[in-house]
Enzyme design. Structure first.
Site, PDB file in Angstrom:
ATOM      1  N   ARG A 151      32.072  13.291  43.451  1.00 50.90           N
ATOM      2  CA  ARG A 151      32.386  14.682  43.116  1.00 50.90           C
ATOM      3  C   ARG A 151      33.725  15.099  43.693  1.00 50.90           C
ATOM      4  O   ARG A 151      34.202  16.187  43.400  1.00 50.90           O
ATOM      5  CB  ARG A 151      31.305  15.592  43.684  1.00 50.90           C
ATOM      6  CG  ARG A 151      30.344  16.199  42.663  1.00 50.90           C
ATOM      7  CD  ARG A 151      29.344  16.991  43.441  1.00 50.90           C
ATOM      8  NE  ARG A 151      28.488  17.863  42.706  1.00 50.90           N
ATOM      9  CZ  ARG A 151      27.308  17.543  42.215  1.00 50.90           C
ATOM     10  NH1 ARG A 151      26.883  16.305  42.271  1.00 50.90           N
ATOM     11  NH2 ARG A 151      26.554  18.451  41.653  1.00 50.90           N
TER      12      ARG A 151
ATOM     13  N   LYS B 296      22.855  14.537  30.532  1.00 48.69           N
ATOM     14  CA  LYS B 296      23.292  13.341  31.264  1.00 48.69           C
ATOM     15  C   LYS B 296      22.120  12.566  31.885  1.00 48.69           C
ATOM     16  O   LYS B 296      22.066  11.341  31.817  1.00 48.69           O
ATOM     17  CB  LYS B 296      24.203  13.834  32.389  1.00 48.69           C
ATOM     18  CG  LYS B 296      25.216  12.944  32.903  1.00 48.69           C
ATOM     19  CD  LYS B 296      26.195  13.713  33.782  1.00 48.69           C
ATOM     20  CE  LYS B 296      25.716  15.007  34.360  1.00 48.69           C
ATOM     21  NZ  LYS B 296      25.300  14.987  35.743  1.00 48.69           N
TER      22      LYS B 296
HETATM   23  P1  AMP Z   1      23.109  17.997  41.306  1.00 47.72           P
HETATM   24  O1  AMP Z   1      21.659  17.794  41.006  1.00 47.72           O
HETATM   25  O2  AMP Z   1      23.953  16.788  40.980  1.00 47.72           O
HETATM   26  O3  AMP Z   1      23.648  19.245  40.689  1.00 47.72           O
HETATM   27  O4  AMP Z   1      23.238  18.161  42.891  1.00 47.72           O
HETATM   28  C1  AMP Z   1      22.548  19.192  43.591  1.00 47.72           C
HETATM   29  C2  AMP Z   1      23.248  19.512  44.904  1.00 47.72           C
HETATM   30  O5  AMP Z   1      23.290  18.344  45.748  1.00 47.72           O
HETATM   31  C3  AMP Z   1      24.698  19.936  44.781  1.00 47.72           C
HETATM   32  O6  AMP Z   1      24.810  21.309  44.499  1.00 47.72           O
HETATM   33  C4  AMP Z   1      25.239  19.582  46.145  1.00 47.72           C
HETATM   34  O7  AMP Z   1      24.823  20.535  47.110  1.00 47.72           O
HETATM   35  C5  AMP Z   1      24.525  18.291  46.459  1.00 47.72           C
HETATM   36  N1  AMP Z   1      25.286  17.097  45.968  1.00 47.72           N
HETATM   37  C6  AMP Z   1      24.863  16.190  45.041  1.00 47.72           C
HETATM   38  N2  AMP Z   1      25.786  15.227  44.855  1.00 47.72           N
HETATM   39  C7  AMP Z   1      26.821  15.526  45.683  1.00 47.72           C
HETATM   40  C8  AMP Z   1      28.087  14.911  45.946  1.00 47.72           C
HETATM   41  N3  AMP Z   1      28.474  13.808  45.303  1.00 47.72           N
HETATM   42  N4  AMP Z   1      28.899  15.505  46.857  1.00 47.72           N
HETATM   43  C9  AMP Z   1      28.521  16.613  47.526  1.00 47.72           C
HETATM   44  N5  AMP Z   1      27.361  17.252  47.307  1.00 47.72           N
HETATM   45  C10 AMP Z   1      26.496  16.723  46.409  1.00 47.72           C
END
Ligand code: AMP
Length: 217
Positions: free
Chosen positions: A88, A13
């Site tokens: 999310r 992605k």
């Molecule tokens: P990602 O790189 O998108 O997997 O995000 C890493 C971490 O950031 C996640 O495991 C959450 O702790 C936090 N995070 C990122 N986006 C969100 C979101 N939209 N809502 C809540 N937590 C988020």
């Protein structure tokens, strides 16, 4: 061109978003990247979200929504944007609807086996962060970073069992959001088992069909 990208970790992605963001000059906004950056810089926001991000837990909706609201107000988001990792939760999706109108939500899909194969060849440099892939982008000397000469390692969360668990967590977390957009009629599913260039070409075909980008002559 206001887009949301949804897809399991490891599907590619981020690569698709970067390719489109460069081509059309619209920002790629990853809430995960924003949080990691703020944590690294030790800002007030970074300190607030650290405990959640490090445990892989969701950051509370109010915090994430406020961050996205601020980012979308920046002038560079005027032409459009690609949101990655947000929304999310349904609450976040509803809040986003209150901020702007999303044109298309792309859902990238592939079987967990395809994803495991994709990430199993990934190697990273512990020192400078460069990313390689045994199959697609091997280092010149096996196991050694081309840039800084440090040994390459496989990320703990790229191990097959961890990938499987992350896939399940992704399914459970995003299902209500996917359903929310499916009901609104803005969700488009994309088969991502193919090469990144083919996937991106398919996304562009849809954007052209919807009149969001001009046909190239
Ligand atoms: P990602 O790189 O998108 O997997 O995000 C890493 C971490 O950031 C996640 O495991 C959450 O702790 C936090 N995070 C990122 N986006 C969100 C979101 N939209 N809502 C809540 N937590 C988020």
């Amino acid at each position: 061109m206001k887009l949301v990208f949804i897809g399991p970790p490891g599907i590619g992605k981020g690569t698709y978003a970067k390719m489109l963001s460069q081509k059309y000059g619209i920002p790629h906004i990853s809430t995960g990247d924003i949080f990691r950056e703020e944590i690294a810089k030790g800002t007030e926001l970074g300190l607030k979200v650290k405990q959640y991000v490090e445990k892989g837990l969701l950051v509370p909706d109010e915090i994430v929504i406020e961050v996205v609201k601020q980012v979308l107000q920046r002038p560079e988001c005027g032409k459009g944007f690609i949101l990655d990792g947000f929304p999310r939760t349904v609450k976040q999706a509803e809040a986003l609807d209150g901020m702007t109108k999303i044109d298309v939500v792309f859902l990238f899909e592939a079987s967990v086996e395809v994803i495991i194969e994709r990430v199993s060849g990934r190697l990273i440099c512990q020192n400078c962060g460069a990313i390689y892939n045994i199959k697609w982008k091997p280092p010149k000397k096996p196991g050694i970073c081309d840039i800084c000469g440090f040994p390459l390692i496989r990320r703990k969360d790229d191990e097959p069992e961890v990938v499987r668990t992350r896939y399940q967590v992704y399914k459970q977390t995003f299902e209500p959001v996917i359903e929310y957009y499916r009901r609104k009629g803005v969700l488009i599913e994309i088969d991502s088992s193919k090469d990144a260039h083919i996937v991106v070409a398919e996304v562009e075909r849809i954007l052209k069909e919807k009149g969001l980008v001009k046909e190239q002559v």
